[in-house]
Scaffold this motif. Structure first.
Motif, PDB file in Angstrom:
ATOM      1  N   ILE A  22      22.395  51.316  72.024  1.00  0.00           N
ATOM      2  CA  ILE A  22      23.727  50.834  71.642  1.00  0.00           C
ATOM      3  C   ILE A  22      24.417  51.836  70.718  1.00  0.00           C
ATOM      4  O   ILE A  22      25.601  52.165  70.885  1.00  0.00           O
ATOM      5  CB  ILE A  22      23.629  49.460  70.964  1.00  0.00           C
ATOM      6  CG1 ILE A  22      23.080  48.420  71.946  1.00  0.00           C
ATOM      7  CG2 ILE A  22      24.987  49.018  70.433  1.00  0.00           C
ATOM      8  CD1 ILE A  22      22.729  47.096  71.305  1.00  0.00           C
ATOM      9  N   LYS A  23      23.684  52.328  69.719  1.00  0.00           N
ATOM     10  CA  LYS A  23      24.291  53.264  68.759  1.00  0.00           C
ATOM     11  C   LYS A  23      24.751  54.553  69.429  1.00  0.00           C
ATOM     12  O   LYS A  23      25.750  55.156  69.017  1.00  0.00           O
ATOM     13  CB  LYS A  23      23.296  53.586  67.633  1.00  0.00           C
ATOM     14  CG  LYS A  23      23.354  52.602  66.475  1.00  0.00           C
ATOM     15  CD  LYS A  23      22.427  52.997  65.330  1.00  0.00           C
ATOM     16  CE  LYS A  23      22.785  54.317  64.698  1.00  0.00           C
ATOM     17  NZ  LYS A  23      24.116  54.329  64.053  1.00  0.00           N
ATOM     18  N   CYS A  24      24.042  55.006  70.462  1.00  0.00           N
ATOM     19  CA  CYS A  24      24.452  56.223  71.165  1.00  0.00           C
ATOM     20  C   CYS A  24      25.856  56.091  71.739  1.00  0.00           C
ATOM     21  O   CYS A  24      26.599  57.073  71.832  1.00  0.00           O
ATOM     22  CB  CYS A  24      23.469  56.530  72.303  1.00  0.00           C
ATOM     23  SG  CYS A  24      21.917  57.272  71.776  1.00  0.00           S
ATOM     24  N   VAL A  25      26.211  54.876  72.124  1.00  0.00           N
ATOM     25  CA  VAL A  25      27.517  54.626  72.730  1.00  0.00           C
ATOM     26  C   VAL A  25      28.546  54.192  71.698  1.00  0.00           C
ATOM     27  O   VAL A  25      29.675  54.677  71.682  1.00  0.00           O
ATOM     28  CB  VAL A  25      27.386  53.546  73.830  1.00  0.00           C
ATOM     29  CG1 VAL A  25      28.754  53.222  74.434  1.00  0.00           C
ATOM     30  CG2 VAL A  25      26.418  53.992  74.908  1.00  0.00           C
ATOM     31  N   VAL A  26      28.146  53.278  70.820  1.00  0.00           N
ATOM     32  CA  VAL A  26      29.105  52.613  69.934  1.00  0.00           C
ATOM     33  C   VAL A  26      29.354  53.383  68.650  1.00  0.00           C
ATOM     34  O   VAL A  26      30.498  53.495  68.194  1.00  0.00           O
ATOM     35  CB  VAL A  26      28.607  51.186  69.600  1.00  0.00           C
ATOM     36  CG1 VAL A  26      29.536  50.503  68.606  1.00  0.00           C
ATOM     37  CG2 VAL A  26      28.477  50.366  70.875  1.00  0.00           C
ATOM     38  N   ALA A  27      28.300  53.907  68.046  1.00  0.00           N
ATOM     39  CA  ALA A  27      28.448  54.514  66.718  1.00  0.00           C
ATOM     40  C   ALA A  27      27.544  55.732  66.565  1.00  0.00           C
ATOM     41  O   ALA A  27      26.713  55.789  65.662  1.00  0.00           O
ATOM     42  CB  ALA A  27      28.120  53.476  65.644  1.00  0.00           C
ATOM     43  N   PRO A  28      27.703  56.744  67.426  1.00  0.00           N
ATOM     44  CA  PRO A  28      26.771  57.874  67.401  1.00  0.00           C
ATOM     45  C   PRO A  28      26.852  58.743  66.150  1.00  0.00           C
ATOM     46  O   PRO A  28      25.879  59.412  65.793  1.00  0.00           O
ATOM     47  CB  PRO A  28      27.165  58.677  68.648  1.00  0.00           C
ATOM     48  CG  PRO A  28      28.593  58.315  68.895  1.00  0.00           C
ATOM     49  CD  PRO A  28      28.714  56.883  68.491  1.00  0.00           C
TER      50      PRO A  28
ATOM     51  N   PRO B 148      17.408  51.855  76.525  1.00  0.00           N
ATOM     52  CA  PRO B 148      18.730  52.474  76.373  1.00  0.00           C
ATOM     53  C   PRO B 148      19.534  52.514  77.677  1.00  0.00           C
ATOM     54  O   PRO B 148      20.749  52.301  77.655  1.00  0.00           O
ATOM     55  CB  PRO B 148      18.395  53.884  75.870  1.00  0.00           C
ATOM     56  CG  PRO B 148      17.118  53.685  75.106  1.00  0.00           C
ATOM     57  CD  PRO B 148      16.346  52.691  75.934  1.00  0.00           C
ATOM     58  N   ASP B 149      18.855  52.762  78.817  1.00  0.00           N
ATOM     59  CA  ASP B 149      19.566  52.705  80.099  1.00  0.00           C
ATOM     60  C   ASP B 149      20.095  51.303  80.370  1.00  0.00           C
ATOM     61  O   ASP B 149      21.191  51.125  80.910  1.00  0.00           O
ATOM     62  CB  ASP B 149      18.624  53.125  81.236  1.00  0.00           C
ATOM     63  CG  ASP B 149      18.496  54.636  81.376  1.00  0.00           C
ATOM     64  OD1 ASP B 149      19.314  55.353  80.774  1.00  0.00           O
ATOM     65  OD2 ASP B 149      17.581  55.088  82.081  1.00  0.00           O
ATOM     66  N   LEU B 150      19.310  50.292  79.990  1.00  0.00           N
ATOM     67  CA  LEU B 150      19.756  48.908  80.170  1.00  0.00           C
ATOM     68  C   LEU B 150      20.965  48.607  79.299  1.00  0.00           C
ATOM     69  O   LEU B 150      21.933  47.963  79.744  1.00  0.00           O
ATOM     70  CB  LEU B 150      18.608  47.958  79.840  1.00  0.00           C
ATOM     71  CG  LEU B 150      18.884  46.458  79.966  1.00  0.00           C
ATOM     72  CD1 LEU B 150      19.269  46.089  81.397  1.00  0.00           C
ATOM     73  CD2 LEU B 150      17.676  45.653  79.504  1.00  0.00           C
ATOM     74  N   MET B 151      20.934  49.068  78.045  1.00  0.00           N
ATOM     75  CA  MET B 151      22.084  48.852  77.158  1.00  0.00           C
ATOM     76  C   MET B 151      23.325  49.564  77.693  1.00  0.00           C
ATOM     77  O   MET B 151      24.444  49.017  77.641  1.00  0.00           O
ATOM     78  CB  MET B 151      21.762  49.366  75.747  1.00  0.00           C
ATOM     79  CG  MET B 151      20.606  48.657  75.037  1.00  0.00           C
ATOM     80  SD  MET B 151      20.848  46.891  74.777  1.00  0.00           S
ATOM     81  CE  MET B 151      19.870  46.210  76.121  1.00  0.00           C
TER      82      MET B 151
END
Length: 551
Positions: A291-297, A338-341
């Motif tokens: 999630i953080k990789c996408v939302v708040a990296p 992470p792929d699922l998120m």
């Protein structure tokens, strides 16, 4: 807070990052296991006296870091901070109190300044062998998987706990490496504590409380703002693993709210009788990371920035394994999260996600000598593991990366390092042509590896591979990457199981075809020059270029 005070806090924050990065580098430079010194399969961080993570080293894996973020509280529950003394070191490999399996050692050390405890340093490292069946999926309970270390004191005011080290050495096939790694973990925490004391003295700080408050407030405010900027709603996705006895389905419903994200894993497959189960802390660790990789990296990873992400993991599902279920290779399922998120978030912010990748590390644990061949052994006893990766998924504006570990982030180990510590030979290690999923941006390429022993003696592989029957999927019209394969080098290309202990016969080699990443977007929209370059480099065959890209 005045502008000058904010600048001072930012300088102190940067200094704290330097402290924990030095902590990690000391571990890498002193570690005995190749998994640590070559692959960087570790984590390091500094915590306040409530067990809340302030900062982590850049070097390290999300599975270790985010699980370790929970583990320090367990240490404090048994050994309160007020009871700790300089030179004390505490250790565990409890999968439910640490980072998910027995092969990870977690060490916590108090840090002192002017005679007063001011914080805690913690680290985790993956070690080669902890006894039992060895790293593999075949155990039916955690008790078969190796030596189980509760939270204990391994050093008391600088003096080693000799009873602990006697048990440790006796329980491992690689006692020298294991004992050396424990000393390395303690040494790196000592280095961090020393640098922290120097930092506090330089900035005339009594402790970490004020700096921690600044870090936490800034981190949670920024994270909540990033979440609120997303389209609110519930987004669902699923992903499939090869499993062991049967395929595994992971389901997620990701609910974006004003200031938090809640993920519900209802519908996910039940527990396995083998070691692919995932302890809940490890599930939270990799889900939060995805999630953080996408939302708040760009927001630092700490206790506060992780707080707005909540996981609802049903009892009885494979992502919420209770003690004493086997969990040795929890990464096989956990690293798909992470792929699922991203599958969920692709519906909310499609321009910020990747296609699915190889995801799960392809680390062949190899064993040989009398443990495999008995009195007919032709090589000395050895136990070794090599870290390798397939291709990552395509990115919105860039191709996937070849042979790169995402989401774990560990480095690929040089074959020379492995050959130097065991009688094995890597006959081939090269990119796998036509393994990248086609797309406007294509996936990363997998690898082909061929492994034997000196003198062509028989040896064993404890297979822990996935993405064989369930290849990485593309997104938005992109194609699948190639699934993995596990073979012998005989004339028939005999297929081996993707999981479990198997013997490679005398005179034969183990051949691994690592998966490629999925593609993104319509392949017909790919730049023709890029397709031609891949063909010229031997990465895509002329037939595939014509069939998939129309070139």
């Amino acid at each position: 807070m005045s502008a000058l005070e904010q600048i001072q806090r930012q300088i102190q924050w940067n200094r704290l990052i330097a402290v924990v990065e030095e902590q990690a580098q000391v571990m890498i430079r002193t570690a005995f296991s190749t998994t640590v010194r070559e692959a960087g399969d570790l984590s390091a961080g500094v915590f306040d006296l409530q067990g809340r993570m302030l900062a982590q080293a850049v070097t390290g894996t999300p599975g270790h870091v985010n699980s370790m973020a929970e583990s320090v509280g367990h240490f404090l529950a048994k050994f309160p901070a007020a009871s700790m003394k300089p030179g004390d070191h505490y250790i565990t490999n409890d999968p439910w109190l640490g980072t998910g399996h027995l092969h990870d050692l977690t060490v916590v050390t108090p840090a002192f300044h002017d005679g007063r405890i001011v914080g805690l340093f913690a680290n985790t490292a993956h070690i080669i062998d902890i006894g039992g069946l060895g790293m593999g999926p075949d155990g039916r309970s955690v008790f078969e998987e190796g030596l189980y270390i509760p939270i204990v004191k391994c050093f008391d005011q600088g003096k080693p706990n000799e009873t602990f080290f006697d048990f440790l050495r006796a329980g491992s096939r690689t006692p020298v490496e294991l004992e050396g790694d424990v000393y390395s973990l303690c040494a790196c925490n000592d280095a961090g504590a020393k640098r922290l004391a120097e930092m506090l003295a330089e900035y005339r700080l009594d402790g970490l409380d004020d700096l921690a408050a600044y870090i936490f407030e800034a981190s949670i405010t920024a994270t909540r703002a990033a979440i609120n900027a997303l389209p609110h709603g519930t987004y669902k996705a699923e992903i499939h693993s090869d499993g062991y006895e049967a395929p595994v389905a992971l389901h997620a419903a990701l609910n974006v709210r004003t200031d938090e994200i809640v993920v519900d894993f209802n519908g996910t497959s039940g527990l396995s009788s083998r070691g692919i189960n995932v302890p809940p802390a490890y599930c939270r660790a990799y889900s939060c990371f995805g999630i953080k990789c996408v939302v708040a990296p760009e927001i630092p990873n700490n206790w506060a920035s992780l707080l707005p992400f909540r996981m609802e993991i049903p009892e009885g599902c494979i992502l919420n394994a209770p003690r004493p279920y086997p969990v040795s290779v929890r990464h096989i399922v956990g690293q798909l999260l992470p792929d699922l998120m991203m599958g969920c978030l692709a519906q909310a912010v499609p321009d910020r996600v990747n296609a699915e990748g190889s995801s799960c590390l392809w680390n062949p644990p190899l064993r040989g000598g009398s443990q495999v061949s008995g009195q007919n052994a032709e090589v000395e006893d050895f136990e070794v593991i090599s870290f390798n990766s397939g291709g990552t998924g395509a990115r919105p504006t860039k191709d996937g990366m070849d042979g790169i570990a995402f989401p774990s982030g560990v480095r690929t180990m040089p074959v020379e390092a492995t050959e130097n510590v065991a009688p094995v030979i890597f006959w081939r290690k090269e990119l796998r042509p036509d393994s990248a999923g086609p797309g406007r941006t294509r996936g990363g390429f997998g690898q082909i590896m061929e492994i034997g022993t000196k003198g062509e003696a028989e040896f064993a592989v404890n297979a822990i591979f996935d993405r064989v029957a369930n290849a990485p999927k593309g997104r938005f019209g992109g194609g699948e990457g190639a699934g993995g394969r596990v073979l012998l080098d005989d004339a028939n290309g005999t297929q081996l199981r993707s999981k479990g202990f198997q013997v490679v016969p005398k005179g034969r080699h183990l051949v691994l075809h690592l998966p490629g990443g999925g593609g993104m977007g319509d392949p017909k929209e790919r730049d023709v020059a890029l397709v031609k370059a891949d063909v010229e480099d031997g990465l895509i065959s002329a037939q595939a270029a014509k069939a998939l890209y129309g070139v």
